[in-house]
Design an enzyme around this catalytic site. Structure first.
Site, PDB file in Angstrom:
ATOM      1  CB  CYS A 184      40.338 -70.602 -10.443  1.00  0.00           C
ATOM      2  SG  CYS A 184      42.106 -70.949 -10.361  1.00  0.00           S
TER       3      CYS A 184
ATOM      4  NE  ARG B  50      46.001 -73.515  -4.627  1.00  0.00           N
ATOM      5  CZ  ARG B  50      45.625 -72.244  -4.485  1.00  0.00           C
ATOM      6  NH1 ARG B  50      45.545 -71.465  -5.548  1.00  0.00           N
ATOM      7  NH2 ARG B  50      45.311 -71.761  -3.307  1.00  0.00           N
TER       8      ARG B  50
ATOM      9  CG  ASN C 227      43.671 -63.580  -7.903  1.00  0.00           C
ATOM     10  OD1 ASN C 227      42.884 -63.251  -8.773  1.00  0.00           O
ATOM     11  ND2 ASN C 227      43.281 -63.892  -6.687  1.00  0.00           N
ATOM     12  CG  ASP C 228      50.055 -65.445  -7.721  1.00  0.00           C
ATOM     13  OD1 ASP C 228      50.304 -64.353  -7.184  1.00  0.00           O
ATOM     14  OD2 ASP C 228      50.012 -66.507  -7.081  1.00  0.00           O
TER      15      ASP C 228
ATOM     16  NE  ARG D 236      41.679 -69.862  -2.906  1.00  0.00           N
ATOM     17  CZ  ARG D 236      40.459 -69.467  -3.246  1.00  0.00           C
ATOM     18  NH1 ARG D 236      39.408 -69.941  -2.593  1.00  0.00           N
ATOM     19  NH2 ARG D 236      40.265 -68.600  -4.223  1.00  0.00           N
TER      20      ARG D 236
ATOM     21  CG  HIS E 285      44.811 -60.506   3.305  1.00  0.00           C
ATOM     22  ND1 HIS E 285      45.949 -60.538   4.061  1.00  0.00           N
ATOM     23  CD2 HIS E 285      45.048 -61.331   2.264  1.00  0.00           C
ATOM     24  CE1 HIS E 285      46.829 -61.339   3.508  1.00  0.00           C
ATOM     25  NE2 HIS E 285      46.311 -61.828   2.416  1.00  0.00           N
TER      26      HIS E 285
ATOM     27  CD  GLU F   8      49.933 -70.009  -9.597  1.00  0.00           C
ATOM     28  OE1 GLU F   8      49.212 -69.193  -9.008  1.00  0.00           O
ATOM     29  OE2 GLU F   8      50.220 -71.123  -9.106  1.00  0.00           O
TER      30      GLU F   8
END
Length: 527
Positions: free
Chosen positions: A489, A321, A441-442, A285, A180, A419
């Site tokens: 994204c 989302r 990312n995922d 988000r 993070h 994802e």
């Protein structure tokens, strides 16, 4: 004599400055009182620590708030302090009882096979040290502007409390490129290098940190300082050159237009972004409205937030989302407790479909907002076509209720995140999706079977892995063949070094972090 240490770059940039050592667990001696007195000391320290974290939450936004929400929830959970309080009752001082209890908890998190729990170990160390400072009465070292933070690892609160007004950098013995704090560093342009080891840094007083190369120079000499100045001047020149593209359309040399949208995680962010710098919002988000431990947001609260994004966009498209919690984003009362592997468990649309009333409230707010601008709605963590169908059916029911009540509403285009590898491998199964947005990312994490938050496998979690790029290209090709819009994204879109590979894979729409708009457009202009 200068010593050069090679680590792994977690955030680009160059910085030279004095070392500020990150405080670990306090070793200050203190005389223990009676069990009752020690009991009160620990409880008071936890209360003060929780108040500090809550106050810090009010000064930050977006994902930083999510990180702090986890810490606050842990501090307010009696289960965390119970072992320490039991030890105090047997005659152990608050200091030792707290350290023993938290160190045991941290060791359990670090040894877990679960990605989520390993990622939270840094937060627990953060909590341990904050409470301990109050128990022992030892203040943390004051924030020093223009310093290099050095230590084994760094927790989110240490980063957020640091004074970055005059720049700074981070150099860690361990750490992770996908932690993070690494994400926060990239968002703020703070150079960061991890995996350096303690040797060579233990006694250093001055460091040059090169986040792009993953290189740290301890006790630089005159030649090193001159090279640093030249390199930084070159970087500043590149930054200024990139700025000329910020308010221009993103065009390749051939004249082909590439869509550049922006990722946002809170209404507050909009004040710092010029709408003219992007083609709209590619990822909003909605989790920022859902805080762990706080009441769930109502329909009106959500509607006002969603409309704020549409008003800011001024006719540009806005993709929101639906609630994407679970995995590393727990919400008490919604996300399951004790899952063996939260990243493979009940998260994203799997979870919202399991909490239909919560989902309906969000869908109603989105349907109401859709009449105020070009809104698109994106479903996260889709794995099978039935999840789109069920969401669409709920949308229809919500629209019927709103219409019957005389409330203006409509159903916006409904797309999905790509994802889960199952979707990327067989995109033709998801013909009902109005658009695809690749969550790099995922997708990378699942394709490489390497956690985003584990330094031990950070090198494997590579979005440029040929298998990941092959899946991205397959989805882009399917989009062209079927006329389905495809964007990407996630962190990969925000990294200029990945732009060439993404465009070569056929991606013509990128949604990036606000701070990277100019740099990404400049990279596109070079193609």
């Amino acid at each position: 004599m200068a010593t050069r240490l090679q680590g792994t770059g977690a955030s680009d940039g160059l910085f030279m400055g004095p070392v500020r050592r990150l405080a670990g667990a306090s070793t200050a001696e203190r005389r223990a009182g009676t069990p009752d007195a020690e009991h009160q000391v620990l409880r008071h320290a936890i209360t003060l620590a929780a108040a500090e974290v809550a106050g810090l939450m009010e000064r930050v936004e977006g994902e930083a708030q999510d990180m702090l929400a986890f810490q606050l929830a842990m501090l307010e959970d009696d289960a965390l302090s119970a072992p320490a309080l039991a030890a105090i009752a047997s005659g152990i001082g608050a200091h030792l009882a707290w350290v023993d209890a938290l160190d045991g908890e941290i060791a359990g998190y670090e040894a877990s096979e679960d990605d989520y729990f390993r990622a939270r170990a840094a937060d627990l160390r953060d909590i341990r040290d904050r409470v301990l400072r109050h128990v022992t009465g030892t203040a943390d070292e004051a924030a020093v502007p223009g310093a290099v933070l050095v230590g084994e690892d760094i927790g989110p609160t240490a980063f957020l409390e640091a004074d970055w007004s005059q720049g700074g950098a981070i150099a860690l013995f361990r750490g992770s490129t996908t932690s993070h704090v690494a994400m926060l560093a990239r968002a703020r342009g703070i150079p960061m290098v991890v995996g350096l080891g303690e040797e060579g840094l233990a006694a250093a007083q001055t460091l040059i940190v090169d986040g792009g190369r993953g290189l740290v120079t301890a006790e630089p000499g005159a030649a090193d300082e001159e090279a640093f100045r030249q390199d930084r001047a070159a970087l500043e020149g590149q930054r200024q050159a990139a700025e000329q593209f910020r308010l221009k359309p993103a065009l390749r040399r051939s004249g082909e237009r590439i869509e550049v949208l922006v990722n946002v995680a809170g209404v507050e962010e909009l004040a710092h972004i010029d709408p003219a710098s992007c083609d709209g919002i590619g990822l909003m988000r909605s989790e920022f409205l859902f805080r762990d431990g706080a009441p769930l947001p109502g329909e009106d609260t959500q509607f006002r937030a969603y409309r704020a994004f549409l008003d800011w966009a001024g006719g540009r498209p806005v993709t929101i989302r639906t609630l994407d919690i679970g995995g590393d984003k727990p919400i008490r009362g919604l996300t399951p407790e004790g899952e063996q592997n939260p990243f493979l468990g009940l998260r994203g649309v799997r979870l919202t479909l399991a909490h239909e009333e919560v989902f309906r409230t969000q869908l109603k707010a989105l349907a109401r907002a859709a009449v105020h601008g070009p809104l698109k709605v994106m479903i996260p963590m889709v794995t099978v076509p039935g999840e789109i169908a069920r969401t669409a059916a709920l949308f229809e029911d919500c629209l019927a209720e709103l219409t019957a009540a005389g409330t203006p509403a409509k159903i916006p285009p409904l797309g999905i995140m790509v994802e889960v590898p199952a979707v990327a491998v067989a995109p033709e199964l998801f013909a009902s999706a109005a658009f695809f947005s690749i969550g790099s990312n995922d997708l990378t994490q699942y394709v490489t079977a390497a956690s985003r938050d584990d330094a031990r496998v950070a090198a494997l979690n590579d979005p440029a892995h040929p298998a990941v790029l092959r899946l991205i290209a397959a989805v882009a090709r399917h989009g062209r063949e079927t006329g389905t819009p495809v964007s990407l994204c996630g962190d990969m879109a925000s990294e200029p070094r990945h732009v060439k590979a993404l465009i070569a894979a056929g991606v013509t729409s990128l949604s990036v972090a606000p701070a990277r708009i100019a740099a990404v457009k400049a990279a596109i202009a070079e193609l």
